[in-house]
Design a protein around this motif. Structure first.
Motif, PDB file in Angstrom:
ATOM      1  N   VAL C 100      27.524   6.300 -40.502  1.00 42.68           N
ATOM      2  CA  VAL C 100      26.215   5.731 -40.798  1.00 42.68           C
ATOM      3  C   VAL C 100      25.862   4.604 -39.829  1.00 42.68           C
ATOM      4  O   VAL C 100      24.741   4.512 -39.340  1.00 42.68           O
ATOM      5  CB  VAL C 100      26.167   5.227 -42.260  1.00 42.68           C
ATOM      6  N   ILE C 101      26.853   3.750 -39.523  1.00 41.77           N
ATOM      7  CA  ILE C 101      26.539   2.558 -38.736  1.00 41.77           C
ATOM      8  C   ILE C 101      26.853   2.742 -37.246  1.00 41.77           C
ATOM      9  O   ILE C 101      26.057   2.378 -36.390  1.00 41.77           O
ATOM     10  CB  ILE C 101      27.306   1.338 -39.297  1.00 41.77           C
ATOM     11  N   VAL C 102      27.993   3.310 -36.953  1.00 42.72           N
ATOM     12  CA  VAL C 102      28.395   3.381 -35.548  1.00 42.72           C
ATOM     13  C   VAL C 102      27.748   4.559 -34.826  1.00 42.72           C
ATOM     14  O   VAL C 102      27.387   4.452 -33.666  1.00 42.72           O
ATOM     15  CB  VAL C 102      29.936   3.454 -35.415  1.00 42.72           C
ATOM     16  N   PHE C 103      27.579   5.667 -35.532  1.00 47.04           N
ATOM     17  CA  PHE C 103      27.032   6.844 -34.854  1.00 47.04           C
ATOM     18  C   PHE C 103      25.644   6.609 -34.234  1.00 47.04           C
ATOM     19  O   PHE C 103      25.418   6.979 -33.090  1.00 47.04           O
ATOM     20  CB  PHE C 103      27.011   8.052 -35.808  1.00 47.04           C
ATOM     21  N   PRO C 104      24.699   5.982 -34.980  1.00 45.72           N
ATOM     22  CA  PRO C 104      23.365   5.807 -34.389  1.00 45.72           C
ATOM     23  C   PRO C 104      23.320   4.770 -33.268  1.00 45.72           C
ATOM     24  O   PRO C 104      22.399   4.784 -32.458  1.00 45.72           O
ATOM     25  CB  PRO C 104      22.507   5.321 -35.565  1.00 45.72           C
ATOM     26  N   ALA C 105      24.313   3.870 -33.232  1.00 46.52           N
ATOM     27  CA  ALA C 105      24.250   2.750 -32.292  1.00 46.52           C
ATOM     28  C   ALA C 105      24.082   3.187 -30.830  1.00 46.52           C
ATOM     29  O   ALA C 105      23.203   2.679 -30.143  1.00 46.52           O
ATOM     30  CB  ALA C 105      25.473   1.852 -32.472  1.00 46.52           C
ATOM     31  N   PRO C 106      24.889   4.130 -30.330  1.00 51.64           N
ATOM     32  CA  PRO C 106      24.713   4.522 -28.929  1.00 51.64           C
ATOM     33  C   PRO C 106      23.351   5.153 -28.664  1.00 51.64           C
ATOM     34  O   PRO C 106      22.836   5.054 -27.541  1.00 51.64           O
ATOM     35  CB  PRO C 106      25.816   5.552 -28.700  1.00 51.64           C
ATOM     36  N   ILE C 107      22.767   5.780 -29.676  1.00 47.81           N
ATOM     37  CA  ILE C 107      21.464   6.413 -29.479  1.00 47.81           C
ATOM     38  C   ILE C 107      20.422   5.321 -29.248  1.00 47.81           C
ATOM     39  O   ILE C 107      19.636   5.379 -28.301  1.00 47.81           O
ATOM     40  CB  ILE C 107      21.094   7.265 -30.716  1.00 47.81           C
ATOM     41  N   ILE C 108      20.460   4.300 -30.100  1.00 46.36           N
ATOM     42  CA  ILE C 108      19.532   3.182 -29.946  1.00 46.36           C
ATOM     43  C   ILE C 108      19.803   2.465 -28.627  1.00 46.36           C
ATOM     44  O   ILE C 108      18.876   2.123 -27.884  1.00 46.36           O
ATOM     45  CB  ILE C 108      19.679   2.205 -31.140  1.00 46.36           C
ATOM     46  N   PHE C 109      21.090   2.299 -28.348  1.00 46.55           N
ATOM     47  CA  PHE C 109      21.494   1.643 -27.104  1.00 46.55           C
ATOM     48  C   PHE C 109      20.882   2.378 -25.912  1.00 46.55           C
ATOM     49  O   PHE C 109      20.308   1.773 -25.006  1.00 46.55           O
ATOM     50  CB  PHE C 109      23.023   1.663 -27.027  1.00 46.55           C
ATOM     51  N   ALA C 110      21.002   3.698 -25.912  1.00 47.91           N
ATOM     52  CA  ALA C 110      20.513   4.487 -24.777  1.00 47.91           C
ATOM     53  C   ALA C 110      18.995   4.433 -24.681  1.00 47.91           C
ATOM     54  O   ALA C 110      18.436   4.271 -23.590  1.00 47.91           O
ATOM     55  CB  ALA C 110      20.986   5.935 -24.916  1.00 47.91           C
ATOM     56  N   ILE C 111      18.326   4.536 -25.821  1.00 47.46           N
ATOM     57  CA  ILE C 111      16.856   4.538 -25.787  1.00 47.46           C
ATOM     58  C   ILE C 111      16.329   3.195 -25.287  1.00 47.46           C
ATOM     59  O   ILE C 111      15.435   3.128 -24.446  1.00 47.46           O
ATOM     60  CB  ILE C 111      16.286   4.864 -27.189  1.00 47.46           C
ATOM     61  N   LEU C 112      16.934   2.112 -25.780  1.00 45.78           N
ATOM     62  CA  LEU C 112      16.472   0.790 -25.357  1.00 45.78           C
ATOM     63  C   LEU C 112      16.815   0.528 -23.894  1.00 45.78           C
ATOM     64  O   LEU C 112      16.040  -0.065 -23.157  1.00 45.78           O
ATOM     65  CB  LEU C 112      17.074  -0.303 -26.249  1.00 45.78           C
ATOM     66  N   MET C 222       8.646   6.054 -27.228  1.00 44.14           N
ATOM     67  CA  MET C 222      10.075   6.064 -27.616  1.00 44.14           C
ATOM     68  C   MET C 222      10.296   6.965 -28.827  1.00 44.14           C
ATOM     69  O   MET C 222      11.202   7.773 -28.860  1.00 44.14           O
ATOM     70  CB  MET C 222      10.532   4.642 -27.972  1.00 44.14           C
ATOM     71  N   ILE C 223       9.409   6.774 -29.823  1.00 53.18           N
ATOM     72  CA  ILE C 223       9.596   7.503 -31.078  1.00 53.18           C
ATOM     73  C   ILE C 223       9.151   8.955 -30.966  1.00 53.18           C
ATOM     74  O   ILE C 223       9.766   9.846 -31.526  1.00 53.18           O
ATOM     75  CB  ILE C 223       8.802   6.812 -32.230  1.00 53.18           C
ATOM     76  N   HIS C 224       8.090   9.182 -30.214  1.00 53.93           N
ATOM     77  CA  HIS C 224       7.518  10.525 -30.234  1.00 53.93           C
ATOM     78  C   HIS C 224       7.829  11.372 -29.016  1.00 53.93           C
ATOM     79  O   HIS C 224       7.581  12.566 -29.011  1.00 53.93           O
ATOM     80  CB  HIS C 224       6.005  10.437 -30.455  1.00 53.93           C
ATOM     81  N   VAL C 225       8.349  10.778 -27.978  1.00 53.97           N
ATOM     82  CA  VAL C 225       8.751  11.595 -26.824  1.00 53.97           C
ATOM     83  C   VAL C 225      10.269  11.539 -26.610  1.00 53.97           C
ATOM     84  O   VAL C 225      10.953  12.548 -26.662  1.00 53.97           O
ATOM     85  CB  VAL C 225       8.020  11.154 -25.529  1.00 53.97           C
ATOM     86  N   THR C 226      10.799  10.316 -26.415  1.00 53.69           N
ATOM     87  CA  THR C 226      12.225  10.208 -26.089  1.00 53.69           C
ATOM     88  C   THR C 226      13.103  10.744 -27.219  1.00 53.69           C
ATOM     89  O   THR C 226      13.947  11.611 -27.013  1.00 53.69           O
ATOM     90  CB  THR C 226      12.587   8.726 -25.811  1.00 53.69           C
ATOM     91  N   LEU C 227      12.877  10.201 -28.415  1.00 49.34           N
ATOM     92  CA  LEU C 227      13.748  10.575 -29.531  1.00 49.34           C
ATOM     93  C   LEU C 227      13.730  12.082 -29.819  1.00 49.34           C
ATOM     94  O   LEU C 227      14.801  12.696 -29.884  1.00 49.34           O
ATOM     95  CB  LEU C 227      13.363   9.757 -30.775  1.00 49.34           C
ATOM     96  N   PRO C 228      12.540  12.707 -29.951  1.00 51.63           N
ATOM     97  CA  PRO C 228      12.568  14.157 -30.206  1.00 51.63           C
ATOM     98  C   PRO C 228      13.238  14.927 -29.071  1.00 51.63           C
ATOM     99  O   PRO C 228      13.892  15.944 -29.319  1.00 51.63           O
ATOM    100  CB  PRO C 228      11.084  14.533 -30.297  1.00 51.63           C
ATOM    101  N   SER C 229      13.104  14.436 -27.839  1.00 46.29           N
ATOM    102  CA  SER C 229      13.691  15.183 -26.724  1.00 46.29           C
ATOM    103  C   SER C 229      15.210  15.178 -26.778  1.00 46.29           C
ATOM    104  O   SER C 229      15.863  16.123 -26.346  1.00 46.29           O
ATOM    105  CB  SER C 229      13.248  14.594 -25.393  1.00 46.29           C
ATOM    106  N   ILE C 230      15.786  14.100 -27.264  1.00 46.58           N
ATOM    107  CA  ILE C 230      17.248  14.079 -27.315  1.00 46.58           C
ATOM    108  C   ILE C 230      17.776  14.523 -28.674  1.00 46.58           C
ATOM    109  O   ILE C 230      18.986  14.580 -28.900  1.00 46.58           O
ATOM    110  CB  ILE C 230      17.823  12.687 -26.936  1.00 46.58           C
ATOM    111  N   MET C 231      16.843  14.852 -29.565  1.00 45.02           N
ATOM    112  CA  MET C 231      17.263  15.224 -30.922  1.00 45.02           C
ATOM    113  C   MET C 231      18.288  16.369 -30.949  1.00 45.02           C
ATOM    114  O   MET C 231      19.257  16.300 -31.712  1.00 45.02           O
ATOM    115  CB  MET C 231      16.030  15.568 -31.774  1.00 45.02           C
ATOM    116  N   PRO C 232      18.095  17.439 -30.180  1.00 44.48           N
ATOM    117  CA  PRO C 232      19.095  18.510 -30.235  1.00 44.48           C
ATOM    118  C   PRO C 232      20.509  17.987 -29.941  1.00 44.48           C
ATOM    119  O   PRO C 232      21.479  18.369 -30.604  1.00 44.48           O
ATOM    120  CB  PRO C 232      18.654  19.475 -29.140  1.00 44.48           C
TER     121      PRO C 232
END
Lengths: 566, 293, 316
Positions: C100-112, C222-232
């Motif tokens: 829950v906590i560690v898994f999302p961190a790199p995703i946020i890290f990468a997007i930012l 960020m929310i509507h282009v980057t995130l969906p693109s890396i969602m898979p």
């Protein structure tokens, strides 16, 4: 999808079957045929050249082919030695060797492995007939007979003349392995008198700052001292930053003599109120825990100990904030190998003004004093095995080599080469330790020293690697006969002759029981549980998780006092 | 407009500050390890904060280099890493591409064939017996062959391939290209970021792997760096077998923490430096634009 | 769904024929997979018979095939051992917290990180951020313990500065697990971000251009282009992470814990490790490993099935 999985696993299994069927056809047949010793060559008859695959018991797999010891042994015994490059210190490698049955002709492990009976039952080792030992290893048999019940140990079940393994003599751990030490400079500053006449360990090198005495403080006195160490600013820096004692979290040595003052030793057992109990569930142990909890509450114990292992604890001691520490005789003698360890690391620096006092183990309320013996019964330990495929003829040769390099002290060259060529005395000749010259490998490598030897040392052999100061303090106190007699705590019963199922039980329940004990001990000391309140629950928990079975089995083991009878 | 720009730059400022702080937080232990590795027992211990050693000494490094054949182990590790990485990356691409084709008959069967291997393995003993029966004991091939197919990587790469626009491939098929040509001419060039990532993972795996080396390799001349590292990191103290005679690993001046720190610095040096090369392939939108042209 | 193959309503013969035609057309692809599959078969499938020892009393001399079956004794032992059950519970709790906590961190890290315009800064930060991944826990644990030390630690320094009593965080049941989560995140965030940075790198710039033309702001992109693109990629990483739910970080915990926090920190791997210290028990250890993997694969199948229902991303 299930269909696929089925098909796949079927394919895998059948493939594996074909593959392994072809290469593993081993069977464990344990029927030992009668050995006709008379038909074997005479002792000393090395006319037939044999190929032997040998491994010693301290090897790290770093031996080089054609090393000095190998060449000399090959010539002397007319054999060709095939070196085994296995690291006997590496549990993974050792266990894998055993599990895959990939073993040299002789082997002994520093770590891991299995018990003699297990190895034999698994069909990995052969037995060693007593008759052959008498014929080819007379010095070994003499050692056994001098160390009862050596002759009776390691016999194959139901026989009196077939050994499952050979065993070593551990003279180097003779006597008290540990003793308490105090910061002598702090004692002096606080005006506390030593408990007896004090002597310097040595004249120089920091040893002049270490003193020892046969006298001992009582537990009450120790408590007072620890209080003074903690609250009276013994280092004079104006801050309340010192502690009486600092245990560590990964081992239990720190309490060796403190537990001894209660007459108990970790891992052993005793009779209490007419019942056989193990130390960890005895009332005496409970009293010990209560004292530690009291000291912790008083602030005498460094609260950080819960997160420090012994290495970090040594570093912390070196910072000069701890007054009491446990030490081996070699530590206070400042043997090379013990450098950096507490407590002598505090005097290593030539500018250090710290002084140390080693005393006899502290005295408990009924006058008990001492610590658990390093080896529960006698001083025989370790195991040397012979592989299943070794023939009687090969065994005869192996035993003669074994007897020579391990029990004939003329074979010193197998450990240190020739004095003056390969090695030199550190101090007084024949009285100090031997040091291998830097151009030769200290162990294995190009010299092959220690590469084929078993871990067995009589008194003389110990003197080859023990510094003269260690020998001195041991002779004068730690390993003196009357001290050993009085202070070594031995278990009440012990399964020395492998007559019970204790080994299986410990395999099955060991992890559970250790966890229960460690957890309770720590929590009790730091006051997380009320010892009086929780004790019964703890004992019951211990009993229900394999303790009951262990105790019942232990009842079947012989009394140590009977085993020790000459 | 003006308001938006101001808000954005505040975000930029906070974002960058955050990353700077994080970098410092990450660099500190690394720096302390360097400091410890150049100290001895009297200069500093692992207790407390050390930003600068009392004096710079190289005893810990000398100790590590004297313990084993570090240079040889370095060379072996580099060879192993390069060879192993090439093998893993090739097999990953070769397996991932077919699996990314949704219309490949029996695709699920093949996917499961790979997946099962990710979850179930026979364990040490049969692995060891297999290597032994293949005659690969004490052979450097035993370090790269068993791990040559990595299912985790295959799945990641397959997923990446699946996000590639099908249109590009279809036009190539119409032009008469075969699958192998499509893979090398189109798929690989536009998948550089993920291939670089898998290559990095594979390289780091091979650089750090010690268990196979421990059980399959016996000759000192074939040893790898991590074996020496492991000896240092798992040693309870520097004088482990001294009691049994001889000096063992005896060293009078050093603490275990100094030696461990030096070992870590020696062992991570080269692998840390490859990242910038990987990063090069992370440039946005490579090829895609040009292909679509 | 272009092929006839997946259409359920086709008749069996036609289906077989269509499949055959398709296979022939794609034979190049089968050929590509051939070598990896052979390698996998040799090095993974052939030794797989070793799993059998989980159900046997393994005796080295007899070997895996001839060792006697033991009627699931190892599994019975596991589930009758309250300490194992406690370790199982701790493993799941720690693992779930990490997911829950560690898994999302790199995703946020990468997007930012992707939002940073200065390329040089970006590269340097990224190169630094993945350094801790290479540090062994043996080394790091010493530093973690120092930071939280009641006597020398920086946190307790501030606590005492403001008049509080120092807390021995590493020996405290309430703070130990949060420390595990925090330090794990700190160690792996930069390393974990790499795959997402790779995914971000391959986003078609036209998507951003299109979003800009629609007047999208930065956060919107960020929310509507980057995130969906890396969602898979996020989904596949998530499913695979679930598969190792019973691995809660052996090295980390082994180097940081102590008996005072066993209650919350003793996980399956550390408990089995301590139990096996005396004599390594291959059969028992294999049984534990098998149990962990079965749980893992069940979770993967479940998660995959759920995700497949909602989207087309998934393992298959």
């Amino acid at each position: 999808m299930n269909k696929y999985i089925k098909a796949l696993s079927l394919a895998a299994v059948s493939g594996a079957l074909i593959f392994t069927g072809a290469c593993s056809n081993k069977e464990a047949s344990n029927e030992s045929k009668k050995v006709d010793v008379a038909s074997l060559p005479k002792a000393g008859d090395f006319s037939k050249k044999l190929d032997l695959n040998l491994s010693g018991s301290v090897t790290r797999g770093k031996v080089e082919d054609g090393n000095y010891v190998q060449k000399r042994l090959e010539k002397q015994f007319n054999v060709k030695i095939i070196n085994t490059k296995a690291d006997t210190w590496n549990a993974d490698q050792v266990n894998l060797m055993v599990a895959s049955g990939d073993l040299p002709d002789t082997f002994a492990f520093t770590t891991g492995g299995k018990s003699a009976q297990e190895l034999y039952d698994s069909g990995l080792t052969r037995t060693i007939p007593k008759e052959m030992l008498e014929k080819y290893a007379p010095r070994y048999m003499k050692m056994l007979s001098e160390n009862p019940p050596g002759i009776k140990m390691n016999l194959k079940e139901g026989t009196d003349n077939e050994y499952l393994q050979l065993i070593g003599q551990y003279a180097h751990v003779d006597g008290l392995a540990w003793g308490p030490t105090f910061r002598l400079d702090w004692l002096e500053k606080l005006g506390i008198k030593p408990p007896g006449e004090i002597k310097q360990v040595g004249p120089s090198g920091g040893r002049e700052k270490i003193y020892y005495t046969e006298g001992a403080y009582t537990l009450e006195e120790v408590e007072e001292i620890l209080k003074a160490f903690t609250f009276k600013d013994p280092d004079g820096n104006g801050k309340n930053d010192t502690y009486g004692l600092s245990p560590y979290n990964n081992q239990i040595h720190w309490s060796a003599t403190l537990m001894g003052a209660f007459g108990i030793a970790p891992g052993y057992n005793l009779m209490e109120d007419g019942k056989l109990v193990t130390t960890e569930i005895s009332k005496k142990y409970k009293d010990f825990l209560k004292l530690m909890a009291k000291w912790y509450k008083m602030g005498l114990i460094d609260p950080e100990f819960t997160t420090l292992d012994n290495n970090k604890s040594w570093e912390k001691y070196k910072q000069g904030k701890i007054g009491y520490y446990i030490a081996q005789p070699s530590y206070i003698a400042m043997d090379d190998w013990a450098k950096g360890r507490a407590p002598q690391n505090i005097v290593e620096n030539p500018n250090s003004t710290a002084k140390l006092l080693a005393t006899a183990p502290e005295i408990g309320k009924d006058g008990q004093q001492g610590e658990g013996a390093y080896i529960p019964v006698g001083n025989l330990a370790d195991a040397f095995y012979v592989s299943k495929d070794v023939t009687d003829e090969e065994l005869a040769r192996i035993l003669q080599i074994f007897d020579y390099i391990n029990f004939d002290n003329d074979a010193r060259w197998t450990l240190y080469g020739e004095v003056g060529v390969h090695s030199d005395w550190e101090g007084t000749p024949e009285k100090s330790a031997l040091k291998v010259r830097p151009e030769y490998a200290e162990q294995e490598g190009n010299s092959g020293f220690w590469a084929y030897n078993f871990r067995t040392y009589d008194k003389e052999r110990v003197s080859w690697f023990q510094s003269e100061y260690t020998s001195k303090v041991k002779n004068e106190f730690y390993a003196r006969e009357d001290v050993k007699e009085k202070m070594l705590i031995r278990p009440y019963k012990w399964d020395l002759l492998n007559e019970t199922k204790l080994k299986d039980l410990s395999k099955r329940y060991g992890g559970q029981l250790t966890t229960i004990v460690d957890e309770f001990r720590m929590k009790a000391i730091v006051g997380e549980v009320d010892i009086d309140k929780e004790w019964d629950k703890y004992v019951e928990n211990w009993m229900n998780n394999g303790g009951r079975e262990t105790l019942a089995e232990l009842e079947k083991a012989p009394k140590v006092s009977d085993l020790m009878k000459k | 407009m003006g308001r938006t720009r101001k808000k954005l730059s505040l975000f930029d400022f906070l974002n960058m500050t955050g990353y700077i702080l994080f970098s410092l937080l990450v660099l500190y232990p690394f720096w302390q390890t360097i400091v410890l590795s150049f100290s001895d027992a009297n200069a500093s211990s692992s207790l407390g904060v050390h930003l600068w050693p009392d004096r710079w000494i190289t005893d810990a490094y000398e100790f590590v280099f004297s313990y084993g054949n570090v240079m040889k182990a370095y060379v072996n590790t580099i060879i192993r890493t390069v060879a192993g990485t090439i093998l893993i990356v090739s097999f990953t691409v070769l397996a991932a591409y077919p699996l990314s084709k949704k219309d490949l008959p029996f695709r699920n069967f093949f996917t499961i064939f790979f997946l099962i291997a990710m979850f179930f393995s026979g364990g040490m003993i049969p692995d060891y017996l297999l290597i032994k029966n293949l005659g690969l004991l004490d052979n450097s091939l035993s370090l790269i062959l068993p791990s040559a197919v990595n299912v985790f990587f295959i799945i990641i790469m397959r997923n990446y391939f699946m996000t590639i626009d099908k249109g590009i491939e279809e036009s190539a098929i119409i032009d008469g290209a075969n699958y192998f040509q499509i893979l090398t001419k189109i798929i690989i060039p536009i998948s550089k970021p993920v291939i670089a990532t898998v290559a990095l993972w594979a390289a780091v795996y091979h650089w750090n792997e010690w268990f196979h080396a421990l059980v399959y390799i016996q000759s000192d001349s074939k040893t790898v760096l991590q074996i020496i590292v492991r000896d240092m990191l798992t040693a309870m103290d520097l004088t482990q077998n001294a009691q049994m005679g001889g000096g063992g690993m005896a060293s009078s001046k050093l603490m275990l923490s100094n030696v461990r720190a030096a070992t870590v610095i020696i062992s991570i040096g080269p692998i840390v430096l490859i990242y910038p090369f990987v990063q090069k392939y992370f440039i946005k939108g490579i090829m895609i634009g040009s292909l679509k042209g | 769904m272009q092929t006839a193959l997946q259409k359920a309503e086709t008749t069996p013969e036609r289906k077989t024929k269509a499949t055959w035609v398709q296979m022939k057309k794609m034979k190049g692809l089968y050929f590509m997979m051939l070598i990896p599959m052979v390698m996998l078969f040799i090095f993974h499938y052939i030794p797989m018979y070793g799993i059998l020892i989980a159900f046997k009393n393994f005796s080295p001399g007899l070997g895996i095939w001839d060792s006697p079956w033991n009627n699931f004794e190892h599994f019975k032992r596991l589930f009758s051992d309250f300490l194992f059950l406690r370790a199982l519970k701790n493993t799941i709790v720690i693992s779930l917290l990490k997911i829950v906590i560690v898994f999302p961190a790199p995703i946020i890290f990468a997007i930012l990180l992707n939002e940073i315009k200065n390329e040089k800064f970006k590269k340097v930060t990224q190169s630094i951020s993945y350094l801790p991944h290479f540090m062994s826990w043996v080394i790091l644990s010493a530093m973690v313990i120092e930071v939280f030390s009641p006597q020398r630690g920086i946190i307790n320094f501030f606590i005492t500065l403001f008049g509080g009593d120092p807390i021995n965080f590493m020996a405290d049941k309430t703070s130990f697990v949060p420390i595990l989560i925090l330090t794990d995140m700190w160690k792996e965030i930069g390393w974990g971000a790499i795959i997402y940075l790779a995914s971000i790198a391959s986003i078609d710039p036209q998507l951003y251009e299109a979003a800009e033309m629609d007047g999208a702001g930065r956060f919107h992109k960020m929310i509507h282009v980057t995130l969906p693109s890396i969602m898979p990629m996020v989904i596949i990483m998530f499913i695979l992470r679930l598969g190792s739910i019973l691995n809660a970080g052996f090295d980390q915990i082994l180097n940081l814990y102590n008996p005072l926090v066993y209650e919350v920190a003793d996980i399956i791997d550390t408990y089995v490790y301590r139990s096996g210290l005396e004599q390594f028990q291959f059969d028992y250890a294999t049984a534990v490993g098998l149990f962990k993997n079965v749980v893992g694969i069940v979770l993967i199948l479940t998660a995959n099935a759920i995700i497949r229902r909602k989207s087309e991303h998934g393992i298959w």
